[in-house]
Design an enzyme around this catalytic site. Structure first.
Site, PDB file in Angstrom:
ATOM      1  N   ASN A  11       0.902  -0.796   0.284  1.00  0.00           N
ATOM      2  CA  ASN A  11      -0.108   0.271   0.266  1.00  0.00           C
ATOM      3  C   ASN A  11       1.055   1.151  -0.133  1.00  0.00           C
ATOM      4  OD1 ASN A  11      -2.005   1.892   0.698  1.00  0.00           O
ATOM      5  ND2 ASN A  11      -2.142   1.853   2.637  1.00  0.00           N
ATOM      6  N   LYS A  13       0.165   4.110  -0.019  1.00  0.00           N
ATOM      7  CA  LYS A  13      -0.721   5.065   0.423  1.00  0.00           C
ATOM      8  C   LYS A  13      -0.641   6.207  -0.463  1.00  0.00           C
ATOM      9  CE  LYS A  13      -0.009   2.878   4.582  1.00  0.00           C
ATOM     10  NZ  LYS A  13      -0.054   3.251   6.220  1.00  0.00           N
ATOM     11  N   HIS A  99      -9.284   1.374   5.020  1.00  0.00           N
ATOM     12  CA  HIS A  99      -8.305   1.467   6.190  1.00  0.00           C
ATOM     13  C   HIS A  99      -8.192   2.173   7.274  1.00  0.00           C
ATOM     14  CE1 HIS A  99      -3.947   2.508   6.776  1.00  0.00           C
ATOM     15  NE2 HIS A  99      -3.495   1.331   5.989  1.00  0.00           N
ATOM     16  N   GLU A 101      -7.096   4.975   7.669  1.00  0.00           N
ATOM     17  CA  GLU A 101      -6.205   6.258   7.370  1.00  0.00           C
ATOM     18  C   GLU A 101      -7.606   7.046   6.848  1.00  0.00           C
ATOM     19  OE1 GLU A 101      -2.882   5.549   5.666  1.00  0.00           O
ATOM     20  OE2 GLU A 101      -1.824   5.583   7.696  1.00  0.00           O
ATOM     21  N   GLU A 169      -5.066  -4.430  10.472  1.00  0.00           N
ATOM     22  CA  GLU A 169      -4.111  -4.286  10.535  1.00  0.00           C
ATOM     23  C   GLU A 169      -4.293  -3.222  12.130  1.00  0.00           C
ATOM     24  OE1 GLU A 169      -2.073  -3.004   6.746  1.00  0.00           O
ATOM     25  OE2 GLU A 169      -3.558  -1.531   7.041  1.00  0.00           O
ATOM     26  N   GLY A 175       3.144   2.539  11.362  1.00  0.00           N
ATOM     27  CA  GLY A 175       3.466   3.695  10.513  1.00  0.00           C
ATOM     28  C   GLY A 175       4.346   3.798  11.864  1.00  0.00           C
ATOM     29  N   SER A 215       3.813  -1.990  10.009  1.00  0.00           N
ATOM     30  CA  SER A 215       5.286  -2.255  10.581  1.00  0.00           C
ATOM     31  C   SER A 215       5.984  -3.243  10.046  1.00  0.00           C
ATOM     32  CB  SER A 215       5.251  -1.414  11.845  1.00  0.00           C
ATOM     33  OG  SER A 215       5.215  -0.241  12.106  1.00  0.00           O
TER      34      SER A 215
END
Ligand code: 13P
Length: 253
Positions: A11, A13, A99, A101, A169, A175, A215
């Site tokens: 991904n 992003k 996701h 985010e 996730e 991240g 991560s």
């Protein structure tokens, strides 16, 4: 245990301009062509602007291309949005939905994610449906309940092992460099699979891939990918470097 072929998904992003993005895609395609026997499926999800060019660059390599989001509607007055059929039209076979985010930045609820996943299936795309708890939820002992609820609310009708992939996730691992321990990952993946079994039956639940994301790096991938209910990875930062992404793919063998 079912024999699920690992899926290693990148991904990107909101990263990548034309030159660097194409070099990354071409580099990954070259690795795949040089080692077609590494027993995993590969998926890369560039930003919308690069999908068409990336799809052309990896054509014939066996690497799948996906979007990072789609709209729930087929077409219409939704400025700035992209429909699932548009992704399919430019070479996508997959799309990530829900996701964390997107859930945070755009207020996406489980109902919205479910609608987007349904739109993906209707367009002939496979949906990579993301779920995961926050650190506060984990510390409150709500991890299993949160993931069960997100899964129940986000999984569309018609989901099968062929058209849906689940990505667990944990938000606190995305991240941050703070990866889930193997025990933490496996226990949540097992809870997700049990919930899938209740909803879809043993055959679909046993065949559906559940990816871990957060991560994942070359140095922790082998341990995570070796867990019984971890069927691949959804990789952010480490998917932006050919060597790192390929090292993770190689670790799935
Ligand atoms: P990182 O690998 O950068 O933690 O991102 C994970 C992720 O969010 C993939 O969708």
């Amino acid at each position: 245990m079912m024999n699920r072929r690992p899926l290693i998904a990148g991904n990107w992003k909101m990263n990548g301009l034309s030159t660097g993005g194409l070099a990354l895609a071409t580099g990954i395609a070259a690795k795949r062509k040089a080692a077609p026997d590494v027993p995993c499926d590969l998926l890369i999800c560039p930003p919308f602007t690069l999908i068409s060019d990336v799809a052309k660059a990896v054509a014939g390599s066996g690497i799948a291309v996906g979007g990072q989001d789609c709209h729930a509607k087929v077409s219409g007055a939704h400025t700035g949005d992209i429909a699932a059929e548009m992704l399919k039209d430019v070479g996508c076979s997959h799309v990530i939905v829900g996701h964390s985010e997107r859930r945070t930045d755009h207020g996406e609820t489980d109902a919205i994610v479910k609608a987007k996943a349904g739109a993906a299936l209707a367009a002939g795309l496979a949906a990579v449906i993301c779920i995961g708890e926050t650190l506060a939820q984990r510390e409150a002992g709500e991890t299993f309940a949160v993931n069960r609820a997100q899964l129940a609310g986000s999984l569309p009708d018609g989901a099968t092992a062929a058209n849906v992939v689940i990505a667990y996730e944990p938000v606190w691992a995305i991240g941050t460099g703070r990866v889930a321990t193997p025990d933490q990952a496996q226990e949540v993946h097992a809870v997700i699979r049990a919930a899938l079994q209740e909803r879809l039956g043993a055959a679909e639940a046993g065949a559906m891939r559940i990816l871990y994301g957060g991560s994942m790096k070359p140095d922790n991938a082998r341990e995570l990918l070796g867990l019984p209910d971890v069927d691949g990875g959804l990789i952010g930062g480490a998917s932006l470097k050919v060597e790192d992404f390929w090292a993770i793919a190689s670790a799935s063998a």
